[in-house]
Design a protein around this motif. Structure first.
Motif, PDB file in Angstrom:
ATOM      1  N   ARG A  77       0.817  -1.206   0.000  1.00 14.32           N
ATOM      2  CA  ARG A  77       0.000   0.000   0.000  1.00 14.32           C
ATOM      3  C   ARG A  77       0.854   1.261   0.000  1.00 14.32           C
ATOM      4  O   ARG A  77       0.410   2.318  -0.406  1.00 14.32           O
ATOM      5  CB  ARG A  77      -0.922   0.019   1.233  1.00 14.32           C
ATOM      6  CG  ARG A  77      -1.918  -1.118   1.273  1.00 14.32           C
ATOM      7  CD  ARG A  77      -2.926  -0.972   0.201  1.00 14.32           C
ATOM      8  NE  ARG A  77      -3.873   0.039   0.594  1.00 14.32           N
ATOM      9  CZ  ARG A  77      -5.145   0.016   0.307  1.00 14.32           C
ATOM     10  NH1 ARG A  77      -5.635  -0.967  -0.383  1.00 14.32           N
ATOM     11  NH2 ARG A  77      -5.931   0.987   0.699  1.00 14.32           N
ATOM     12  N   ARG A  78       2.079   1.132   0.478  1.00  8.47           N
ATOM     13  CA  ARG A  78       2.981   2.281   0.506  1.00  8.47           C
ATOM     14  C   ARG A  78       3.589   2.557  -0.865  1.00  8.47           C
ATOM     15  O   ARG A  78       4.043   3.655  -1.124  1.00  8.47           O
ATOM     16  CB  ARG A  78       4.110   2.026   1.510  1.00  8.47           C
ATOM     17  CG  ARG A  78       3.636   2.061   2.932  1.00  8.47           C
ATOM     18  CD  ARG A  78       4.796   1.851   3.874  1.00  8.47           C
ATOM     19  NE  ARG A  78       4.314   1.791   5.235  1.00  8.47           N
ATOM     20  CZ  ARG A  78       4.758   0.950   6.141  1.00  8.47           C
ATOM     21  NH1 ARG A  78       5.716   0.098   5.843  1.00  8.47           N
ATOM     22  NH2 ARG A  78       4.269   0.957   7.358  1.00  8.47           N
ATOM     23  N   SER A 116      -6.950   3.317   6.795  1.00  6.25           N
ATOM     24  CA  SER A 116      -5.569   3.153   6.322  1.00  6.25           C
ATOM     25  C   SER A 116      -5.185   1.684   6.367  1.00  6.25           C
ATOM     26  O   SER A 116      -5.837   0.877   7.042  1.00  6.25           O
ATOM     27  CB  SER A 116      -4.605   3.962   7.203  1.00  6.25           C
ATOM     28  OG  SER A 116      -4.457   3.333   8.463  1.00  6.25           O
ATOM     29  N   ASP A 119      -4.479   0.498   9.990  1.00 12.24           N
ATOM     30  CA  ASP A 119      -5.709   0.397  10.780  1.00 12.24           C
ATOM     31  C   ASP A 119      -6.536  -0.803  10.340  1.00 12.24           C
ATOM     32  O   ASP A 119      -7.096  -1.532  11.163  1.00 12.24           O
ATOM     33  CB  ASP A 119      -6.549   1.671  10.657  1.00 12.24           C
ATOM     34  CG  ASP A 119      -5.949   2.843  11.400  1.00 12.24           C
ATOM     35  OD1 ASP A 119      -5.038   2.625  12.227  1.00 12.24           O
ATOM     36  OD2 ASP A 119      -6.376   3.990  11.150  1.00 12.24           O
ATOM     37  N   ARG A 150      -4.846   2.368  17.859  1.00 10.09           N
ATOM     38  CA  ARG A 150      -5.333   2.242  16.484  1.00 10.09           C
ATOM     39  C   ARG A 150      -6.681   1.527  16.439  1.00 10.09           C
ATOM     40  O   ARG A 150      -7.548   1.880  15.640  1.00 10.09           O
ATOM     41  CB  ARG A 150      -4.309   1.523  15.605  1.00 10.09           C
ATOM     42  CG  ARG A 150      -3.149   2.409  15.216  1.00 10.09           C
ATOM     43  CD  ARG A 150      -2.258   1.691  14.216  1.00 10.09           C
ATOM     44  NE  ARG A 150      -1.281   2.596  13.659  1.00 10.09           N
ATOM     45  CZ  ARG A 150      -1.494   3.386  12.618  1.00 10.09           C
ATOM     46  NH1 ARG A 150      -2.655   3.391  12.025  1.00 10.09           N
ATOM     47  NH2 ARG A 150      -0.540   4.167  12.164  1.00 10.09           N
TER      48      ARG A 150
END
Length: 164
Positions: A77-78, A116, A119, A150
């Motif tokens: 995802r980054r 995110s 999360d 979180r």
């Protein structure tokens, strides 16, 4: 070089854990094809570690695979390419899922989709995989306090989204 016994052992492990890994991956990704890719990438990484002649012994392969899956998802995802969005105008509408609980799964996907990656991973590991705070912290490489924080904030955001 991996022996035939090591290879057979990994195949047995992969067959026994694939469904559970796919379930987690699907909840993390929200897309069946991406989840399949994530499981394949995870199993490839686990196999690479499995077949190492020295130091490759994995004490808890299931936990190692879950950690690898979660970290692979988050790191993916980054990456810049993870921002790709499918074309909105599809030629045909998807078929409705005829199985029980389809609406609940869609609601869960929608709620998780607005969070995110970290999360999302915390909620899936805590409440779907039913792992303890310390286990989730270990899987994600964060502190137990961060997991609790979180979890609380992600659940609050999910609740806010569900009421709107």
């Amino acid at each position: 070089m991996a022996s035939d016994a090591d290879h057979a052992g990994f195949e047995e492990f992969a067959r026994s854990r694939a469904a559970q890994l796919y379930r987690s991956a699907y909840l993390l990704c929200g897309d069946a094809h991406t989840a399949e890719d994530l499981v394949q990438e995870t199993l490839a990484k686990v196999y690479d570690r499995w077949r190492r002649p020295l130091g490759g012994r994995i004490d808890n392969p299931a936990a190692y695979a879950q950690t690898t899956l979660t970290r692979t998802f988050i790191s993916g995802r980054r990456r810049r390419s993870s921002g790709e969005v499918p074309y909105a105008d599809l030629p045909a509408a998807p078929l409705a899922d005829a199985s029980d609980g389809a609406d609940l799964r869609l609601d869960l996907q929608e709620l998780l989709g607005g969070l995110s990656a970290v999360d999302r991973a915390v909620l899936v590991l805590r409440y779907v995989e039913d792992l303890g705070v310390d286990e989730v912290a270990h899987h994600l490489g964060i502190t137990p306090g961060a997991v609790k924080n979180r979890s609380m904030r992600a659940l609050a955001r999910a609740r806010d989204r569900s009421t709107t």
